[in-house]
Design a protein around this motif. Structure first.
Motif, PDB file in Angstrom:
ATOM      1  N   ARG A  39       0.855  -1.189   0.000  1.00 42.74           N
ATOM      2  CA  ARG A  39       0.000   0.000   0.000  1.00 42.74           C
ATOM      3  C   ARG A  39       0.887   1.235   0.000  1.00 42.74           C
ATOM      4  O   ARG A  39       1.688   1.434   0.911  1.00 42.74           O
ATOM      5  N   GLY A  86      -2.621   5.607  -1.122  1.00 42.28           N
ATOM      6  CA  GLY A  86      -3.705   4.639  -1.107  1.00 42.28           C
ATOM      7  C   GLY A  86      -3.665   3.620  -2.222  1.00 42.28           C
ATOM      8  O   GLY A  86      -4.454   2.662  -2.220  1.00 42.28           O
ATOM      9  N   LEU A 139       3.335  -1.179   4.080  1.00 47.06           N
ATOM     10  CA  LEU A 139       2.703   0.140   4.015  1.00 47.06           C
ATOM     11  C   LEU A 139       3.793   1.195   3.895  1.00 47.06           C
ATOM     12  O   LEU A 139       4.497   1.495   4.873  1.00 47.06           O
ATOM     13  N   THR A 171      -5.479   3.683   8.047  1.00 45.21           N
ATOM     14  CA  THR A 171      -5.225   3.035   6.759  1.00 45.21           C
ATOM     15  C   THR A 171      -5.981   1.714   6.624  1.00 45.21           C
ATOM     16  O   THR A 171      -6.947   1.621   5.867  1.00 45.21           O
TER      17      THR A 171
END
Length: 523
Positions: A107, A111, A343, A420
């Motif tokens: 990710r 986004g 992430l 998130t």
């Protein structure tokens, strides 16, 4: 649940005349070495300060949750199959490995989500959505990764680099592979998109390397993953550890837990054994250290005159980053979160500069989130999830006061996960613990709290890395993340095989012992 008693064995029978190998550290490298040496004919004693085997691959068990402490991504499963085979067993009889599909989800900060897998068609479709022209770059990158893999991994990962002659013979091939380039520079040659450059260059971080300085040999990981997949062990990675430990004890080896080696004792150019914190001395024919090489040389051999790994040289080394790890369990499941998730934060190069070069704890971060209950519900109570989230941080050269900073940092990570992929996280946490660089230094005895020993740069790799056969003592050997070929489960298992090939044949050692006892000197 404490499983230490399962591995500890009674003191050896004095009538056992097999040559004795003492191994410092029950991490994966030390355990694999012990298993191979036991199968080869050595009497093996492994000494470790923790209450269970594993080292960095330890498992924390609390509140009904099982948290793998460290490595969670298993590649090259055939290395473990071969280990079991050579120790007279079969991997599948002790450990169940299952493939992850996709390998992991990435990710980006804006986004964008990318599912990284070995499916080239699916990968090209996602790449095309980000930058159509990079589809061709992906193909050319995989081809370069394959070429690097076939030399750096297949030909050299299991070969010791303790000989200048061997190094010189391989140098031309290594130069042709472009080992003087960084991973990021090679990736950038194939991809235009900054996102894709990040996506295909971050892998060295999994073994302690900065993509902007790690040798391009680590581009081989893309081909390795694509060829063999990414796997996990049912019961967690520590189930694999327990399986290797059982290989040690099946061949009569002993794993002595909650005991710390304070010194490697020497006589001239030979190690004669080790002295424990308790004062007990264990004599041995050979010593193998699975400890951080800087700890081996700077602490365990501090009284021995050293020619290469002096205190000054150890101080000049560039050590890997450390890690902040938060382990937590939730009383609900997050079924849309995969087993492995990366992430990425808002910065890439700048963040890595802060971590590796400036040794500064930044306000932003990138994270790896591990949710093993996506694949194995036995690791949490019913209806619950087990997680750990890992953030690369500077080692203790940063001077960060983690006793003060840890909770504030954890809260920032919690907030980021909430906004998130883990909504309402704070309301559902029912179990929590953290590990900081202080834990790496105090609990795992890692130099500067570095999580992966020396940083895997070109001039700290292969011949330039601490050798598997020590330069300081004739019968001291090194295995694990800090020696060749490096960190990661494939690396430390390969280091174990190198050591097993380097040590003297135990039959010859046994003959030499007998000759010395009878006053003869045939060996």
């Amino acid at each position: 649940m404490n499983i230490a008693g399962r591995f500890a064995k009674p003191r050896p029978d004095p009538a056992d005349i097999r040559p004795h190998a003492v191994i410092i550290g029950a991490g994966v490298g030390g355990l694999a070495t012990g298993a191979l040496l036991g199968a080869k004919g050595y009497r093996v004693t492994i000494v470790d300060p923790l209450d269970e085997p594993g080292g960095r691959a330890y498992a924390h068990r609390q509140d009904g949750f099982t948290f793998d402490a460290g490595p969670t991504i298993i590649t090259a499963p055939w290395l473990f199959e071969n280990l079991w085979r050579d120790c007279g067993g079969k991997l599948s009889d002790d450990v169940e490995l299952r493939a992850n599909t996709p390998f992991y989800r990435v990710r980006f900060d804006d986004g964008t989500v990318f599912d990284y897998s070995g499916d080239r068609t699916a990968m090209e479709a996602q790449i095309g959505l980000i930058e159509p022209q990079d589809v061709a770059g992906y193909r050319s990158f995989l081809e370069e990764s394959r070429r690097i893999y076939e030399v750096a991994f297949e030909q050299l990962a299991h070969k010791p680099f303790h000989s200048l002659l061997f190094t010189a013979k391989t140098l031309a091939g290594l130069v042709r592979l472009g080992g003087y380039r960084s991973v990021y520079s090679v990736v950038s040659k194939h991809f235009r998109s900054d996102k894709l450059r990040t996506l295909f260059s971050f892998h060295p971080l999994l073994i302690g390397g900065n993509p902007f300085s790690a040798t391009s040999f680590y581009c081989l990981i893309a081909h390795l993953e694509g060829k063999y997949g990414v796997h996990h062990a049912i019961g967690g990675t520590n189930a694999l550890v327990r399986g290797i430990a059982s290989l040690v004890t099946r061949n009569g080896g002993s794993i002595r837990l909650r005991e710390t080696v304070r010194e490697i004792e020497t006589e001239g150019r030979r190690a004669t054994g080790v002295r424990l914190a308790s004062g007990e001395r264990l004599s041995s024919d050979i010593v193998i250290s699975n400890a951080d090489p800087a700890t081996t040389y700077g602490a365990l051999l501090k009284s021995h005159p050293r020619r290469r790994w002096t205190d000054a040289k150890l101080a000049r080394g560039d050590y890997s980053m450390s890690l902040f790890v938060w382990y937590f369990g939730t009383n609900r499941r997050y079924d849309d979160v995969l087993h492995h998730t990366m992430l990425f934060g808002p910065r890439y190069r700048g963040l890595l500069d802060d971590i590796f070069r400036k040794h500064r704890l930044a306000e932003d971060f990138s994270l790896y989130l591990h949710r093993p209950t996506a694949s194995d519900r036995s690791l949490a109570p019913p209806g619950c999830d087990t997680f750990y989230v890992l953030s690369p941080v500077p080692n203790l050269a940063s001077g960060t006061d983690w006793s003060e900073a840890a909770e504030r940092y954890r809260q920032k990570i919690e907030a980021r996960l909430h906004e998130t992929i883990l909504p309402d996280l704070s309301r559902h946490i029912v179990s929590s613990r953290i590990a900081t660089p202080l834990d790496f230094r105090e609990r795992l005895l890692s130099w500067q709290g570095a999580a992966f020993a020396l940083e895997p740069k070109l001039f700290q790799s292969a011949w330039f890395r601490p050798h598997n056969k020590s330069e300081e003592l004739d019968n001291l050997y090194l295995c694990g993340a800090g020696t060749h070929p490096g960190a990661g489960l494939p690396g430390v298992v390969s280091s174990a095989r190198i050591v097993a090939d380097l040590v003297p044949d135990p039959a010859r050692l046994l003959a030499g012992t007998w000759h010395r006892q009878t006053g003869e000197t045939h060996l």
